[in-house]
Design a protein around this motif. Sequence first.
Motif, PDB file in Angstrom:
ATOM      1  N   VAL A 191      39.852  82.507 -73.765  1.00  0.00           N
ATOM      2  CA  VAL A 191      40.010  81.767 -75.020  1.00  0.00           C
ATOM      3  C   VAL A 191      39.708  82.667 -76.218  1.00  0.00           C
ATOM      4  O   VAL A 191      40.434  82.656 -77.222  1.00  0.00           O
ATOM      5  CB  VAL A 191      39.099  80.518 -75.030  1.00  0.00           C
ATOM      6  CG1 VAL A 191      39.094  79.871 -76.411  1.00  0.00           C
ATOM      7  CG2 VAL A 191      39.562  79.516 -73.976  1.00  0.00           C
ATOM      8  N   LEU A 192      38.640  83.467 -76.129  1.00  0.00           N
ATOM      9  CA  LEU A 192      38.323  84.416 -77.189  1.00  0.00           C
ATOM     10  C   LEU A 192      39.484  85.385 -77.397  1.00  0.00           C
ATOM     11  O   LEU A 192      39.876  85.670 -78.538  1.00  0.00           O
ATOM     12  CB  LEU A 192      37.050  85.186 -76.834  1.00  0.00           C
ATOM     13  CG  LEU A 192      36.686  86.365 -77.739  1.00  0.00           C
ATOM     14  CD1 LEU A 192      36.497  85.915 -79.192  1.00  0.00           C
ATOM     15  CD2 LEU A 192      35.425  87.074 -77.234  1.00  0.00           C
ATOM     16  N   SER A 193      40.068  85.854 -76.306  1.00  0.00           N
ATOM     17  CA  SER A 193      41.211  86.776 -76.400  1.00  0.00           C
ATOM     18  C   SER A 193      42.377  86.132 -77.138  1.00  0.00           C
ATOM     19  O   SER A 193      43.025  86.767 -77.984  1.00  0.00           O
ATOM     20  CB  SER A 193      41.666  87.200 -75.001  1.00  0.00           C
ATOM     21  OG  SER A 193      40.644  87.866 -74.315  1.00  0.00           O
ATOM     22  N   GLY A 194      42.648  84.871 -76.793  1.00  0.00           N
ATOM     23  CA  GLY A 194      43.741  84.166 -77.455  1.00  0.00           C
ATOM     24  C   GLY A 194      43.521  84.035 -78.948  1.00  0.00           C
ATOM     25  O   GLY A 194      44.459  84.182 -79.750  1.00  0.00           O
ATOM     26  N   GLN A 195      42.293  83.765 -79.333  1.00  0.00           N
ATOM     27  CA  GLN A 195      41.974  83.650 -80.760  1.00  0.00           C
ATOM     28  C   GLN A 195      42.125  85.002 -81.473  1.00  0.00           C
ATOM     29  O   GLN A 195      42.663  85.070 -82.584  1.00  0.00           O
ATOM     30  CB  GLN A 195      40.542  83.134 -80.929  1.00  0.00           C
ATOM     31  CG  GLN A 195      40.346  81.683 -80.550  1.00  0.00           C
ATOM     32  CD  GLN A 195      40.820  80.719 -81.630  1.00  0.00           C
ATOM     33  OE1 GLN A 195      40.954  81.082 -82.798  1.00  0.00           O
ATOM     34  NE2 GLN A 195      41.077  79.484 -81.230  1.00  0.00           N
ATOM     35  N   LEU A 196      41.675  86.067 -80.843  1.00  0.00           N
ATOM     36  CA  LEU A 196      41.795  87.390 -81.460  1.00  0.00           C
ATOM     37  C   LEU A 196      43.262  87.789 -81.606  1.00  0.00           C
ATOM     38  O   LEU A 196      43.678  88.334 -82.641  1.00  0.00           O
ATOM     39  CB  LEU A 196      41.043  88.430 -80.623  1.00  0.00           C
ATOM     40  CG  LEU A 196      39.516  88.302 -80.616  1.00  0.00           C
ATOM     41  CD1 LEU A 196      38.899  89.279 -79.621  1.00  0.00           C
ATOM     42  CD2 LEU A 196      38.937  88.541 -82.012  1.00  0.00           C
ATOM     43  N   MET A 197      44.067  87.519 -80.574  1.00  0.00           N
ATOM     44  CA  MET A 197      45.496  87.833 -80.646  1.00  0.00           C
ATOM     45  C   MET A 197      46.160  87.065 -81.781  1.00  0.00           C
ATOM     46  O   MET A 197      47.023  87.600 -82.491  1.00  0.00           O
ATOM     47  CB  MET A 197      46.170  87.499 -79.325  1.00  0.00           C
ATOM     48  CG  MET A 197      45.842  88.447 -78.189  1.00  0.00           C
ATOM     49  SD  MET A 197      46.673  87.967 -76.654  1.00  0.00           S
ATOM     50  CE  MET A 197      48.387  88.165 -77.115  1.00  0.00           C
ATOM     51  N   ALA A 198      45.761  85.808 -81.964  1.00  0.00           N
ATOM     52  CA  ALA A 198      46.340  84.996 -83.037  1.00  0.00           C
ATOM     53  C   ALA A 198      45.967  85.529 -84.410  1.00  0.00           C
ATOM     54  O   ALA A 198      46.631  85.216 -85.403  1.00  0.00           O
ATOM     55  CB  ALA A 198      45.879  83.547 -82.905  1.00  0.00           C
ATOM     56  N   ASN A 199      44.922  86.334 -84.463  1.00  0.00           N
ATOM     57  CA  ASN A 199      44.509  86.978 -85.708  1.00  0.00           C
ATOM     58  C   ASN A 199      45.017  88.423 -85.804  1.00  0.00           C
ATOM     59  O   ASN A 199      44.506  89.216 -86.607  1.00  0.00           O
ATOM     60  CB  ASN A 199      42.981  86.962 -85.814  1.00  0.00           C
ATOM     61  CG  ASN A 199      42.431  85.625 -86.274  1.00  0.00           C
ATOM     62  OD1 ASN A 199      42.326  85.367 -87.479  1.00  0.00           O
ATOM     63  ND2 ASN A 199      42.073  84.766 -85.324  1.00  0.00           N
ATOM     64  N   ASP A 200      46.005  88.750 -84.966  1.00  0.00           N
ATOM     65  CA  ASP A 200      46.611  90.084 -84.957  1.00  0.00           C
ATOM     66  C   ASP A 200      45.615  91.194 -84.652  1.00  0.00           C
ATOM     67  O   ASP A 200      45.718  92.312 -85.171  1.00  0.00           O
ATOM     68  CB  ASP A 200      47.306  90.371 -86.295  1.00  0.00           C
ATOM     69  CG  ASP A 200      48.501  89.463 -86.510  1.00  0.00           C
ATOM     70  OD1 ASP A 200      49.179  89.168 -85.516  1.00  0.00           O
ATOM     71  OD2 ASP A 200      48.726  89.033 -87.651  1.00  0.00           O
ATOM     72  N   ILE A 201      44.639  90.888 -83.799  1.00  0.00           N
ATOM     73  CA  ILE A 201      43.685  91.893 -83.349  1.00  0.00           C
ATOM     74  C   ILE A 201      44.047  92.270 -81.916  1.00  0.00           C
ATOM     75  O   ILE A 201      44.214  91.413 -81.051  1.00  0.00           O
ATOM     76  CB  ILE A 201      42.238  91.361 -83.420  1.00  0.00           C
ATOM     77  CG1 ILE A 201      41.859  91.067 -84.875  1.00  0.00           C
ATOM     78  CG2 ILE A 201      41.262  92.359 -82.803  1.00  0.00           C
ATOM     79  CD1 ILE A 201      40.499  90.412 -85.039  1.00  0.00           C
ATOM     80  N   ASN A 202      44.170  93.537 -81.672  1.00  0.00           N
ATOM     81  CA  ASN A 202      44.521  94.038 -80.339  1.00  0.00           C
ATOM     82  C   ASN A 202      43.344  93.809 -79.395  1.00  0.00           C
ATOM     83  O   ASN A 202      42.213  94.218 -79.672  1.00  0.00           O
ATOM     84  CB  ASN A 202      44.848  95.532 -80.429  1.00  0.00           C
ATOM     85  CG  ASN A 202      45.535  96.050 -79.180  1.00  0.00           C
ATOM     86  OD1 ASN A 202      45.757  95.317 -78.230  1.00  0.00           O
ATOM     87  ND2 ASN A 202      45.885  97.334 -79.192  1.00  0.00           N
ATOM     88  N   VAL A 203      43.595  93.158 -78.260  1.00  0.00           N
ATOM     89  CA  VAL A 203      42.515  92.812 -77.338  1.00  0.00           C
ATOM     90  C   VAL A 203      42.948  93.063 -75.903  1.00  0.00           C
ATOM     91  O   VAL A 203      44.107  92.854 -75.541  1.00  0.00           O
ATOM     92  CB  VAL A 203      42.065  91.342 -77.534  1.00  0.00           C
ATOM     93  CG1 VAL A 203      43.227  90.379 -77.310  1.00  0.00           C
ATOM     94  CG2 VAL A 203      40.904  90.985 -76.636  1.00  0.00           C
TER      95      VAL A 203
END
Length: 437
Positions: free
Chosen positions: A27-39
Amino acid sequence: MKVRTLRKDKVNIITLGCSKNMVDSEVLSGQLMANDINVVHENTRLDHNIVVVNTCGFIDKAKEESVNTILDQVSLKKKGKLDKVYVTGCLSQRYRDDLEKEIPEVDAWFGTMELPLILKEMEADYKAELLGERMLATPRHYAYLKISEGCNRTCSFCAIPLMRGAHVSRPIEELVKEAEGLVRKGVKEVMLIAQELTYYGLDLYKKRQLNELLNKLADVEGLGWIRLHYAYPSRFPIEMLDVMRERKNICNYLDMPLQHASNNMLKAMKRQITREEMELLIADIRSKVPGICIRTTLIAGFPGETRADVEELKDFLRRMRFDRVGIFTYSHEENTSAHGLGDNVPAEEKEARAQEIMEVQQEISLEKNQEKVGQVLKVIVDKKEAGRYLGRTEFDSVEVDNEVVINTGKKLPIGEFVMVRITKAFDYDLEGDVVEM
């Protein structure tokens, strides 16, 4: 997080502990991706500059692994290979104040329910509309579906309520929507997880609603298998077995941790059930769902456990003949009610008892596997290793249960179902040939 420009940052998430932690990381990964952060998850290329360690604080061995992992990441930071180290999860929730003093090099500590705060630290926005959106850390054909958080039980050995709080069910509609999204990603099997699966719905709907949830999930088109983990035996919602029997995509599999069989130990553990009641429940389950696979977990070396208790547990295993058994040695956890009992079984004796108990189960497991020789079973293809395909039947969950070595001269797509005739049986695994249908 102004270490570099946002576009250049790459976050590596390291997940320790249980499948519930894995879902939190996804879930944290999904949120970071939605913020255009590479994860990325468990990145071995070491081309990231930020690390989030999602820790486990369940038992001593898990806590030690979590602390060592944090120290490893801090060491990389000191060498200039990382810019930031963040820590979240159960260990951080439980021991944050102490850890902040002992490992000051960590940039920030977060508890189990502080996802928005982690995102804020990384200058990312929490996007509530991303219901169920996750970047899967599992192979794409299976995923965990967390149906609730926390636990209202008061087992004397367990510190989970201290770290995860009270039981909170997720709405049925939300879970169905998430399952539909997982299927669109290619997921064929979902494993329902919770601290206490059978409590589901009591807080939201004022009654147990696992049976209703199962029916709704079974309707999700394209969902091949639904598997149930972590069902509590006391006040077990027996009506859910009717759904399991009737719906073909619900695996005939139940993970029900019993912890012990001696009434003395069950009482000391505050399990709210007796051996006699457990035996009746197991007979009822097997009567309602013929052929069901029951997995359980046990604890060896609980305070006050005697040789008589160990022998009673071994006798219980011989009588019940569970398909799958796992065992933990007792971990003396502060702030649990068992902590006041005194940890009076030496560590070496705990390990010896655990081994002794598993030797009983090993014989049972081999006998049950031998019964499957000649049968044709539906198997999901998990991976290919050393030139051979490995899969699982509906009676086996990922990582903790048996595998099937699949013999075939053809290429098999990972994540597909095949029919396999079992030709060999081992203590904990099977081998067979693909049957053309």
